[in-house]
Enzyme design. Structure first.
Site, short mmCIF file in Angstrom:
data_model
loop_
_atom_site.label_atom_id
_atom_site.label_comp_id
_atom_site.label_asym_id
_atom_site.label_seq_id
_atom_site.Cartn_x
_atom_site.Cartn_y
_atom_site.Cartn_z
N HIS A 97 2.23 4.89 12.78
CA HIS A 97 1.10 5.82 12.60
C HIS A 97 1.33 7.17 13.29
O HIS A 97 0.39 7.80 13.77
CB HIS A 97 -0.21 5.19 13.08
N GLU A 143 -5.37 1.88 1.95
CA GLU A 143 -5.23 0.72 2.84
C GLU A 143 -5.53 1.12 4.27
O GLU A 143 -6.12 0.34 5.04
CB GLU A 143 -3.81 0.15 2.73
N GLU A 144 -5.10 2.32 4.63
CA GLU A 144 -5.27 2.76 6.02
C GLU A 144 -6.74 3.00 6.39
O GLU A 144 -7.06 3.17 7.57
CB GLU A 144 -4.45 4.04 6.26
N ASP A 202 4.30 -5.02 3.70
CA ASP A 202 3.77 -3.91 4.49
C ASP A 202 4.62 -3.76 5.75
O ASP A 202 4.61 -4.63 6.61
CB ASP A 202 2.31 -4.21 4.86
N ASP A 241 5.65 2.73 7.14
CA ASP A 241 4.28 2.26 6.89
C ASP A 241 3.60 3.16 5.87
O ASP A 241 2.90 4.09 6.25
CB ASP A 241 3.50 2.24 8.19
N HIS A 283 0.84 -1.20 0.00
CA HIS A 283 0.00 0.00 0.00
C HIS A 283 0.88 1.24 0.00
O HIS A 283 1.90 1.31 0.68
CB HIS A 283 -1.01 -0.02 1.15
#
Length: 313
Positions: A283, A167-168, A196, A133, A121
């Protein structure tokens, strides 16, 4: 060495010579490996990460779905692939009121009834640039694709690479792609490999256990390095392989850990810091180019290429 044969060979000698000739003929007829996977330059992978960081910095600090940073990231990857001779397709979808984009890149040639697909992603969360990420997976998949072009690799199977949007927000882009495939086209995908978070700063070495053949391919690579692996559990159902698996497509992949803390046993096995998350910047705004373990990124990028080459022969 020249083989000397007397004028009247004994029966045993005749049989021995025949065996040698038969063995030689079989060796000549045995199919050779198409090619060995190239070493993927971690410097090249990191150069892509630098570009993704620059894109995030210039676009509000992130590369999230519906934001300008995501589209700029997709345009960067697409331009590299187009220049390398791939056939690229941008697939549009809508999520949370914004247009999202998947990028699909096909390498010409190979049996299109047997497709080996690798993906990652490309979007980040809104709170940061998303370099581990999932810039890490996206950059490694891109560099593996460019290595296919540089080596003019001509595998038996057809190669396809993908970068997913949103994707998130719940693997929206990959779900859209899988749902858009006909039953016949789903059946043509012999394997989907997902990458990922493969450069976590306090890394573990985790391998998906969804498909035995794909799992073994990755494990074989790491065994050759003398690196122990564990089965990936933290990301089960939380990344883009999920919808491929639900559709009956064999899946596999690699992961270096997110918010779960590394145990003392894992630190003894892999190094790093026990009691600390595999990625303390998961994140968060600190998921920048400084949030990458070069060794993990290098090993996983090479493992990615190894699997693509092995599974596409």
């Amino acid at each position: 060495m020249k083989l000397s044969v007397p004028g009247r060979a004994t029966g045993a000698a005749t049989l021995a010579i025949a065996a040698l000739l038969t063995t030689s003929a079989m060796a000549d007829a045995a199919p050779a490996r198409v090619a060995a996977a190239p070493d993927i330059s971690v410097a090249n992978v990191k150069a892509h990460l630098t570009q993704l960081q620059s894109i995030a910095t210039a676009n509000g600090g992130n590369r999230a779905h519906g934001r300008t940073g995501y589209k700029a990231s997709l345009d960067y990857v697409k331009a590299k692939l187009d220049a390398a001779g791939f056939t690229t397709t941008v697939q549009q979808f809508t999520s949370s009121g914004s247009t999202g984009y998947n990028l699909i890149a096909d390498w010409p040639g190979g049996d299109t009834n047997q497709v080996v697909m690798s993906g990652s992603h490309l979007d980040s969360v809104t709170s940061g640039p998303g370099i581990n990420d999932n810039g890490s997976g996206s950059a490694a998949v891109l560099e593996a694709a460019l290595a296919v072009s540089r080596t003019q690799y001509a595998p038996t199977k057809h190669l396809r690479f993908a970068w997913w949007g949103a994707e998130e927000l719940g693997m929206v882009g990959s779900r859209y792609y899988v749902n858009s495939l006909s039953t016949a086209n789903r059946a043509k995908i012999s394997g989907y490999l997902n990458f990922d978070m493969i450069g976590s700063p306090n890394p573990g070495y985790f391998v998906y256990d969804d498909d035995p053949a794909i799992e073994k391919t990755f494990k074989d690579y790491f065994t050759g390095l003398g690196v122990a692996t564990e089965i990936e559990t933290e990301g089960d159902g939380r990344s883009d392989h999920a919808y491929f698996k639900s559709a009956g497509i064999p899946v596999g992949g690699l992961f270096t850990g997110a918010s779960t803390r590394k145990t003392a046993a894992q630190a003894a096995k892999w190094g790093g810091t026990s009691g600390q998350a595999f990625d303390r910047c998961y994140h968060s705004s600190c998921d920048t180019t400084a949030n990458i373990n070069d060794t993990a990124l290098n090993r996983n990028s090479d493992a990615l290429a190894y699997a693509v080459w092995e599974l596409s022969e």
